[in-house]
Design a protein around this motif. Structure first.
Motif, PDB file in Angstrom:
ATOM      1  N   ALA A  90       6.950   0.143  12.048  1.00 58.52           N
ATOM      2  CA  ALA A  90       6.221   1.394  11.837  1.00 58.52           C
ATOM      3  C   ALA A  90       5.365   1.281  10.577  1.00 58.52           C
ATOM      4  CB  ALA A  90       7.190   2.565  11.757  1.00 58.52           C
ATOM      5  N   ASN A  91       4.951   2.402  10.048  1.00 56.17           N
ATOM      6  CA  ASN A  91       4.196   2.428   8.796  1.00 56.17           C
ATOM      7  C   ASN A  91       4.379   3.786   8.139  1.00 56.17           C
ATOM      8  OD1 ASN A  91       2.032   4.297   9.777  1.00 56.17           O
ATOM      9  ND2 ASN A  91       1.485   2.557  11.069  1.00 56.17           N
ATOM     10  N   ARG A  92       3.768   3.969   6.984  1.00 57.56           N
ATOM     11  CA  ARG A  92       4.009   5.177   6.197  1.00 57.56           C
ATOM     12  C   ARG A  92       3.529   6.450   6.881  1.00 57.56           C
ATOM     13  NH1 ARG A  92      -0.807   3.048   4.386  1.00 57.56           N
ATOM     14  NH2 ARG A  92      -2.353   4.463   3.448  1.00 57.56           N
ATOM     15  N   HIS A  93       2.666   6.318   7.892  1.00 57.06           N
ATOM     16  CA  HIS A  93       2.151   7.509   8.574  1.00 57.06           C
ATOM     17  C   HIS A  93       3.161   8.124   9.539  1.00 57.06           C
ATOM     18  CE1 HIS A  93      -1.749   7.289   6.754  1.00 57.06           C
ATOM     19  NE2 HIS A  93      -1.813   5.999   7.036  1.00 57.06           N
ATOM     20  N   ARG A  94       4.300   7.470   9.771  1.00 57.24           N
ATOM     21  CA  ARG A  94       5.363   8.114  10.537  1.00 57.24           C
ATOM     22  C   ARG A  94       5.774   9.425   9.850  1.00 57.24           C
ATOM     23  NH1 ARG A  94       5.098   4.793  14.332  1.00 57.24           N
ATOM     24  NH2 ARG A  94       6.913   4.032  15.500  1.00 57.24           N
ATOM     25  N   VAL A 101       0.863  -1.177   0.000  1.00 57.38           N
ATOM     26  CA  VAL A 101       0.000   0.000   0.000  1.00 57.38           C
ATOM     27  C   VAL A 101       0.904   1.233   0.000  1.00 57.38           C
ATOM     28  CG1 VAL A 101      -1.683   1.320   1.340  1.00 57.38           C
ATOM     29  CG2 VAL A 101      -1.877  -1.169   1.173  1.00 57.38           C
ATOM     30  N   TYR A 102       0.578   2.195  -0.834  1.00 59.03           N
ATOM     31  CA  TYR A 102       1.441   3.367  -0.956  1.00 59.03           C
ATOM     32  C   TYR A 102       0.632   4.622  -1.231  1.00 59.03           C
ATOM     33  CZ  TYR A 102       0.780   2.866  -6.026  1.00 59.03           C
ATOM     34  OH  TYR A 102       0.241   2.779  -7.288  1.00 59.03           O
ATOM     35  N   ASP A 103       1.283   5.764  -1.077  1.00 62.67           N
ATOM     36  CA  ASP A 103       0.725   7.070  -1.441  1.00 62.67           C
ATOM     37  C   ASP A 103       1.670   7.718  -2.436  1.00 62.67           C
ATOM     38  OD1 ASP A 103      -1.467   6.996   0.446  1.00 62.67           O
ATOM     39  OD2 ASP A 103       0.004   7.401   2.024  1.00 62.67           O
ATOM     40  N   ASP A 104       1.097   8.357  -3.426  1.00 56.46           N
ATOM     41  CA  ASP A 104       1.878   9.037  -4.464  1.00 56.46           C
ATOM     42  C   ASP A 104       1.162  10.352  -4.754  1.00 56.46           C
ATOM     43  OD1 ASP A 104       3.351   9.845  -6.651  1.00 56.46           O
ATOM     44  OD2 ASP A 104       2.568   8.306  -8.008  1.00 56.46           O
ATOM     45  N   GLU A 105       1.675  11.436  -4.207  1.00 54.62           N
ATOM     46  CA  GLU A 105       0.986  12.713  -4.307  1.00 54.62           C
ATOM     47  C   GLU A 105       1.960  13.821  -4.707  1.00 54.62           C
ATOM     48  OE1 GLU A 105      -1.229  13.550  -0.783  1.00 54.62           O
ATOM     49  OE2 GLU A 105      -2.215  11.592  -0.750  1.00 54.62           O
ATOM     50  N   GLY A 106       1.381  14.988  -4.949  1.00 55.03           N
ATOM     51  CA  GLY A 106       2.179  16.150  -5.298  1.00 55.03           C
ATOM     52  C   GLY A 106       2.265  16.360  -6.790  1.00 55.03           C
ATOM     53  N   PRO A 107       2.603  17.578  -7.212  1.00 57.40           N
ATOM     54  CA  PRO A 107       2.669  17.913  -8.639  1.00 57.40           C
ATOM     55  C   PRO A 107       3.790  17.182  -9.356  1.00 57.40           C
ATOM     56  CG  PRO A 107       3.551  19.702  -7.304  1.00 57.40           C
ATOM     57  CD  PRO A 107       2.947  18.730  -6.346  1.00 57.40           C
ATOM     58  N   ARG A 108       3.469  16.622 -10.514  1.00 60.88           N
ATOM     59  CA  ARG A 108       4.489  15.917 -11.301  1.00 60.88           C
ATOM     60  C   ARG A 108       5.509  16.888 -11.890  1.00 60.88           C
ATOM     61  NH1 ARG A 108       2.026  12.844  -8.663  1.00 60.88           N
ATOM     62  NH2 ARG A 108       1.314  10.763  -9.265  1.00 60.88           N
ATOM     63  N   ARG A 166       6.552  16.020  -6.079  1.00 58.56           N
ATOM     64  CA  ARG A 166       6.018  14.668  -5.986  1.00 58.56           C
ATOM     65  C   ARG A 166       6.646  13.944  -4.807  1.00 58.56           C
ATOM     66  NH1 ARG A 166       6.047  10.150 -10.906  1.00 58.56           N
ATOM     67  NH2 ARG A 166       4.557   8.690  -9.947  1.00 58.56           N
ATOM     68  N   VAL A 167       5.820  13.287  -4.012  1.00 57.31           N
ATOM     69  CA  VAL A 167       6.306  12.526  -2.866  1.00 57.31           C
ATOM     70  C   VAL A 167       5.643  11.150  -2.870  1.00 57.31           C
ATOM     71  CG1 VAL A 167       6.948  14.448  -1.361  1.00 57.31           C
ATOM     72  CG2 VAL A 167       4.580  13.666  -1.419  1.00 57.31           C
ATOM     73  N   VAL A 168       6.426  10.156  -2.517  1.00 57.11           N
ATOM     74  CA  VAL A 168       5.960   8.769  -2.474  1.00 57.11           C
ATOM     75  C   VAL A 168       6.306   8.196  -1.110  1.00 57.11           C
ATOM     76  CG1 VAL A 168       6.215   6.461  -3.484  1.00 57.11           C
ATOM     77  CG2 VAL A 168       6.340   8.491  -4.964  1.00 57.11           C
ATOM     78  N   ARG A 169       5.398   7.419  -0.555  1.00 57.61           N
ATOM     79  CA  ARG A 169       5.687   6.679   0.677  1.00 57.61           C
ATOM     80  C   ARG A 169       4.923   5.360   0.605  1.00 57.61           C
ATOM     81  NH1 ARG A 169       2.143   9.844   5.400  1.00 57.61           N
ATOM     82  NH2 ARG A 169       0.133   9.717   4.311  1.00 57.61           N
ATOM     83  N   LEU A 170       5.409   4.372   1.322  1.00 56.90           N
ATOM     84  CA  LEU A 170       4.768   3.058   1.291  1.00 56.90           C
ATOM     85  C   LEU A 170       4.816   2.413   2.655  1.00 56.90           C
ATOM     86  CD1 LEU A 170       7.104   0.282  -0.107  1.00 56.90           C
ATOM     87  CD2 LEU A 170       7.950   2.556   0.488  1.00 56.90           C
TER      88      LEU A 170
END
Length: 261
Positions: free
Chosen positions: A34-38, A12-19, A51-55
């Motif tokens: 831990a998890n990506r919410h850290r 599971v991941y998040d990929d946000e922000g302007p390209r 652009r920022v990515v976390r998983l």
């Protein structure tokens, strides 16, 4: 909530922000249990401009899968995700075990790592005889107590107990097999003899009160980095949540500096 299936795991991941935002993407990698919410504070801040990515690493948070037996396996998951997202060059920002993954990425894929941020991380776990014995004994404790002891000592004195309890509960929700297998992966991790190969500019941020991965071990590692900036913060091992604004500011200043490449 986007997901990616990788080698028997669902990440599971998040990929946000302007390209078309400033700079290459930042890739946030959390630590053990831990998890990506850290990275909530840093993710919210930087996604406004780039652009920022976390998983969630395999078996952690909302991701599924068995625990990885080596840090290389976890790094492979990150590469698979970035390939899927068509992210070529990036800045890994790793906390604790996530910093071990970041170093692995920098060594295996130097052409893709523009620069790197290590938060409360080291290149090799080294123990005195007494501490090694204590850690070995701690693995024999009941699972929830083992997790509680390790998470409790990760925070600097004075950090709110109710917040620590929340992190203990979240960590204890990680499957035992994942916790113990990744624990073994961290203990086996050793790239101290290779960090001189990492030419990417590196920001190393460490909590002064970190007793999980002691400051002395970080300084030994930093001494061998060809291009590293070290910042010590009045915190324990959980810098992303203990001093979120201070860490975010340090990362922001570092990634805003022009590259030499």
């Amino acid at each position: 909530m986007p997901k990616l299936e990788v080698d028997g795991a669902v990440l599971v991941y998040d990929d946000e922000g302007p390209r078309d935002g400033v700079g290459v993407p930042l890739v946030f990698i959390h630590g053990w249990t831990a998890n990506r919410h850290r990275w909530d504070d840093q993710f919210a801040h930087f996604s406004a401009e780039r652009r920022v990515v976390r998983l969630d690493l395999r078996g952690h948070g909302e991701s599924t899968g068995a625990g990885a037996r080596t840090i290389d396996e976890l790094a492979g998951d990150v590469v698979a995700l970035l390939d899927h997202l068509e992210v070529e060059r990036f800045v890994p920002v790793g906390h604790s075990m996530g910093g071990m993954i970041a170093q692995t990425l920098a060594l295996a894929h130097p052409e893709r790592v523009e620069r790197m941020v290590l938060v409360d991380s080291i290149s090799r776990m080294t123990y005195s005889w007494a501490r090694g014995l204590l850690l070995a004994v701690s693995t024999l404790l009941p699972f929830k107590l083992f997790v509680a002891v390790n998470i409790q000592r990760a925070f600097a004195p004075g950090y709110p107990k109710d917040k620590i309890r929340q992190y203990i509960d979240a960590s204890a929700a990680t499957p035992r097999e994942v916790v113990m297998t990744c624990y073994g992966a961290m203990r086996a991790f050793d790239v101290l003899g290779r960090v001189h190969e990492i030419t990417a500019a590196t920001l190393i941020v460490h909590g002064y009160h970190d007793i999980q991965l002691p400051l002395s071990q970080m300084l030994r590692m930093a001494n061998d980095y060809p291009d590293a900036v070290v910042r010590i913060v009045d915190a324990g091992h959980e810098l992303p949540v203990e001093k979120p604004a201070e860490l975010t500011a340090l990362i922001g200043k570092f990634v805003a500096e022009p590259t030499t490449a």
